[in-house]
Enzyme design. Structure first.
Site, short mmCIF file in Angstrom:
data_model
loop_
_atom_site.label_atom_id
_atom_site.label_comp_id
_atom_site.label_asym_id
_atom_site.label_seq_id
_atom_site.Cartn_x
_atom_site.Cartn_y
_atom_site.Cartn_z
CB SER A 1 -0.88 0.01 1.25
OG SER A 1 -1.56 1.25 1.39
CE1 TYR B 1 -3.66 -2.34 5.18
CE2 TYR B 1 -3.12 -0.07 4.66
CZ TYR B 1 -3.45 -1.34 4.25
OH TYR B 1 -3.57 -1.62 2.91
#
Length: 251
Positions: A146, A159
């Site tokens: 990501s 995350y």
């Protein structure tokens, strides 16, 4: 052990979203596909049904990638059934939608689960798959990371940390596993998928991407295109992190 001339791809977290798109794109290229899932059994069976409609062999494998014993069992199944593995896509991931400033809400259980799936998981699966991937002409690993791993902005601090670690691990594994195995990562920006729309309905995707050079969220197939490029479209690319983000990091 069964052997075959058909290449084999394992996609973790392949029941929905990017994982499903990757699995179907591999199938359209003629790959046998291993569809891994953890809890989304009904969705995994639907993915399998779509692949079967292409007359492509597949295997459904339920395994939590954060559990090394389950990972080893999955890879043993693949070796016994297919005798080979050509591509691994580490796509399985999880998160919590927690404001970064709310430090107390980011508790230890959530932290451990997110890093367990998002960082330990790719490590466990890649390590277990390395021998099969290195056999024959060698193989490819693609980690679905990501842009949060670059920017530190995302659904929660854990995350972002997990994806930053995955980006670094991609480079480390590329060094460790070359020349037989190439390791790269695709780093999506916002994806128009259930992940965001159900995870945090308060997020407005259109507003989020409005000031990007390409002002639209990606679709799962957009990310799968990049994954398939790393897996099948290049022979000399390894240790690379490719942002597919509509130019998010330029803003």
């Amino acid at each position: 052990m069964n052997s075959s001339n058909r290449p084999i791809a394992l996609v973790t977290g392949a029941a929905t979203g990017v994982g499903k798109a990757c699995a179907i794109q591999f199938a359209k290229l003629g790959y046998g596909v291993i569809v891994n899932y953890s809890r989304s059994e009904a969705e995994a069976k639907q993915t399998a049904k779509e692949i079967e409609s292409l007359n492509i062999p597949l295997m459904l494998c339920q395994a939590d990638v954060s559990d090394e014993k389950q990972v080893l069992s999955m890879l043993n199944q693949i070796e016994n059934e297919h005798g080979r593995l050509d591509c691994l896509v580490n796509n399985a991931a999880t998160t919590e939608f927690i404001e970064h400033a709310n430090l107390e809400a980011m508790n230890e259980d959530a932290w451990d689960r997110i890093l367990g799936v998002n960082l330990k998981g790719p490590w466990f699966v890649t390590r277990a798959a390395a021998k099969l991937l290195a056999d024959g002409e060698g193989g490819s690993v693609v980690n679905v990371s990501s842009v949060a791993g670059f920017t530190g902005a995302g659904s929660c601090i854990a995350y972002c940390a997990s994806k930053g670690g995955l980006n670094t691990m991609t480079k480390s594994l590329a060094r460790a596993l070359g020349p037989k195995i190439r390791v790269n990562a695709v780093c999506p920006g916002p994806i128009d998928s259930r992940w965001i729309r159900e995870g945090n309905p308060n997020w407005d995707l259109d507003e989020m991407v409005a000031n990007y050079p390409i002002p639209q969220p990606s679709q799962p197939d957009d990310i799968a295109d990049a994954v398939l490029f790393f897996a099948t479209g290049t022979k000399l690319t390894t240790g690379q992190l490719l942002a597919v983000d509509g130019g998010q990091m330029l803003t």
